[in-house]
Design a protein around this motif. Sequence first.
Motif, PDB file in Angstrom:
ATOM      1  N   ASP A 133       0.829  -1.203   0.000  1.00  0.00           N
ATOM      2  CA  ASP A 133       0.000   0.000   0.000  1.00  0.00           C
ATOM      3  C   ASP A 133       0.865   1.256   0.000  1.00  0.00           C
ATOM      4  O   ASP A 133       0.525   2.268  -0.626  1.00  0.00           O
ATOM      5  CB  ASP A 133      -0.920   0.006   1.221  1.00  0.00           C
ATOM      6  N   GLU A 134       1.991   1.199   0.701  1.00  0.00           N
ATOM      7  CA  GLU A 134       2.888   2.353   0.752  1.00  0.00           C
ATOM      8  C   GLU A 134       3.421   2.687  -0.635  1.00  0.00           C
ATOM      9  O   GLU A 134       3.504   3.862  -1.015  1.00  0.00           O
ATOM     10  CB  GLU A 134       4.052   2.054   1.697  1.00  0.00           C
ATOM     11  N   MET A 135       3.769   1.661  -1.416  1.00  0.00           N
ATOM     12  CA  MET A 135       4.257   1.904  -2.766  1.00  0.00           C
ATOM     13  C   MET A 135       3.176   2.493  -3.659  1.00  0.00           C
ATOM     14  O   MET A 135       3.444   3.351  -4.503  1.00  0.00           O
ATOM     15  CB  MET A 135       4.786   0.600  -3.377  1.00  0.00           C
ATOM     16  N   LEU A 136       1.949   2.028  -3.481  1.00  0.00           N
ATOM     17  CA  LEU A 136       0.850   2.515  -4.302  1.00  0.00           C
ATOM     18  C   LEU A 136       0.464   3.952  -3.950  1.00  0.00           C
ATOM     19  O   LEU A 136      -0.323   4.572  -4.659  1.00  0.00           O
ATOM     20  CB  LEU A 136      -0.360   1.596  -4.166  1.00  0.00           C
ATOM     21  N   ARG A 137       1.026   4.463  -2.866  1.00  0.00           N
ATOM     22  CA  ARG A 137       0.801   5.867  -2.507  1.00  0.00           C
ATOM     23  C   ARG A 137       2.039   6.724  -2.761  1.00  0.00           C
ATOM     24  O   ARG A 137       2.000   7.929  -2.589  1.00  0.00           O
ATOM     25  CB  ARG A 137       0.418   5.978  -1.026  1.00  0.00           C
ATOM     26  N   GLY A 138       3.147   6.096  -3.147  1.00  0.00           N
ATOM     27  CA  GLY A 138       4.413   6.797  -3.245  1.00  0.00           C
ATOM     28  C   GLY A 138       4.692   7.420  -4.595  1.00  0.00           C
ATOM     29  O   GLY A 138       3.830   7.497  -5.477  1.00  0.00           O
ATOM     30  N   GLY A 139       5.933   7.843  -4.774  1.00  0.00           N
ATOM     31  CA  GLY A 139       6.324   8.584  -5.960  1.00  0.00           C
ATOM     32  C   GLY A 139       6.289   7.791  -7.247  1.00  0.00           C
ATOM     33  O   GLY A 139       6.204   8.375  -8.331  1.00  0.00           O
ATOM     34  N   TYR A 140       6.377   6.460  -7.163  1.00  0.00           N
ATOM     35  CA  TYR A 140       6.354   5.623  -8.361  1.00  0.00           C
ATOM     36  C   TYR A 140       4.985   4.979  -8.584  1.00  0.00           C
ATOM     37  O   TYR A 140       4.866   4.000  -9.309  1.00  0.00           O
ATOM     38  CB  TYR A 140       7.419   4.526  -8.256  1.00  0.00           C
ATOM     39  N   ARG A 141       3.968   5.526  -7.955  1.00  0.00           N
ATOM     40  CA  ARG A 141       2.653   4.882  -7.990  1.00  0.00           C
ATOM     41  C   ARG A 141       2.100   4.745  -9.407  1.00  0.00           C
ATOM     42  O   ARG A 141       1.377   3.794  -9.699  1.00  0.00           O
ATOM     43  CB  ARG A 141       1.661   5.629  -7.112  1.00  0.00           C
ATOM     44  N   LYS A 142       2.432   5.676 -10.321  1.00  0.00           N
ATOM     45  CA  LYS A 142       1.937   5.561 -11.693  1.00  0.00           C
ATOM     46  C   LYS A 142       2.437   4.275 -12.336  1.00  0.00           C
ATOM     47  O   LYS A 142       1.690   3.574 -13.028  1.00  0.00           O
ATOM     48  CB  LYS A 142       2.380   6.765 -12.525  1.00  0.00           C
TER      49      LYS A 142
END
Length: 361
Positions: free
Chosen positions: A327-336
């Motif tokens: 979930d943290e990655m899906l909210r982070g800078g590389y989420r696109k």
Amino acid sequence: MPDAGTESTARVRALADIRPVVPPTRLLADLVPPRHFADARFATYRANPAYPSQASTVARLEEVGAQLAPGASGRGMRGLFAKRKAVPAIYMDGGFGVGKTHLLTSLAHAVGPDAAYGTFVEYTNLVGALGFQATVDALATKRLVCIDEFELDDPGDTVLMSRLLRELADRGVALAATSNTLPGSLGEGRFAAEDFLREIQAMAARFEVMRVDGEDYRHRAVVTETQPLPADVVAQVAASHPGATLDSLDEVLDHLRHVHPSKYGAMLDDVTLVALTGVHPVSEQSAALRLVVLVDRLYDRDVPVLLAGGQAEGAGAAGAEAAMFTDEMLRGGYRKKYFRALSRLGSLAEDGRALTRTPAA
């Protein structure tokens, strides 16, 4: 792994055992529309009447394609553009699954062999393999350079690509690019376009922004809710499918550390199905980004995927595809990148699930 699949899996090769050797000349030869979009044409794009921007984008790209097509203006084409002070440069902005890649590949097909087509990552890999000037010289022989999934999350790569685009445009090469906007983002489209134009700096004034509105035709929110398959089913289907590979997710992640991303496509040359067991959220950013590149190459080549979850039985209801990133990655800078990978992986996983119901040819 359950005993039922032990004997059959012995005959299945592992993706982690494939170590491709890729000469720089192949990197250039591979700059063509991917297999997944081999039949993409403007005529096969179904513009949704509820989103007029789709039809207007098609019309504009058809016009550009006609200008650049072989024989349109012969050798005087670049001279013609030079008199207009700028070659065509199109940036398509929009959410996931609205058909931007279909349109970009349609443009490349319309121009034919005089078009180079690749993702942002493939072009940065090409520069790494050939050197900057050699890359410019090679691409400058083309009438059109298409860049799919233009990425803005690495400042160094963005500056590199901005310089590459500027030098190509100065040599009379037309440009076309796409990138993604997160679904539900405030000001979706406007901010993404502004980010793109700001980051390419000196090239910004040359680009014509085309907005492609619409909904994700892959319905990512639906396909990523499918349940993971049992590990023994994944192993048995892989064993019965010629050209399949079978690995645990961790084995593949470790292997990707030792293979340059520019070689991921070659690694899949004769792979017809990728089966992964022990699927779990990837917590390391660098490993997750390498996985994104692998998913892109799988999607380009229409390689189905089988996913077996690694959770304890009965734990959690999320599909294996949705569990690939934290979930943290899906909210982070590389989420696109991660959302794009989920959209594509969900589609490939549905193709893989179909193989569990249909005997292999």
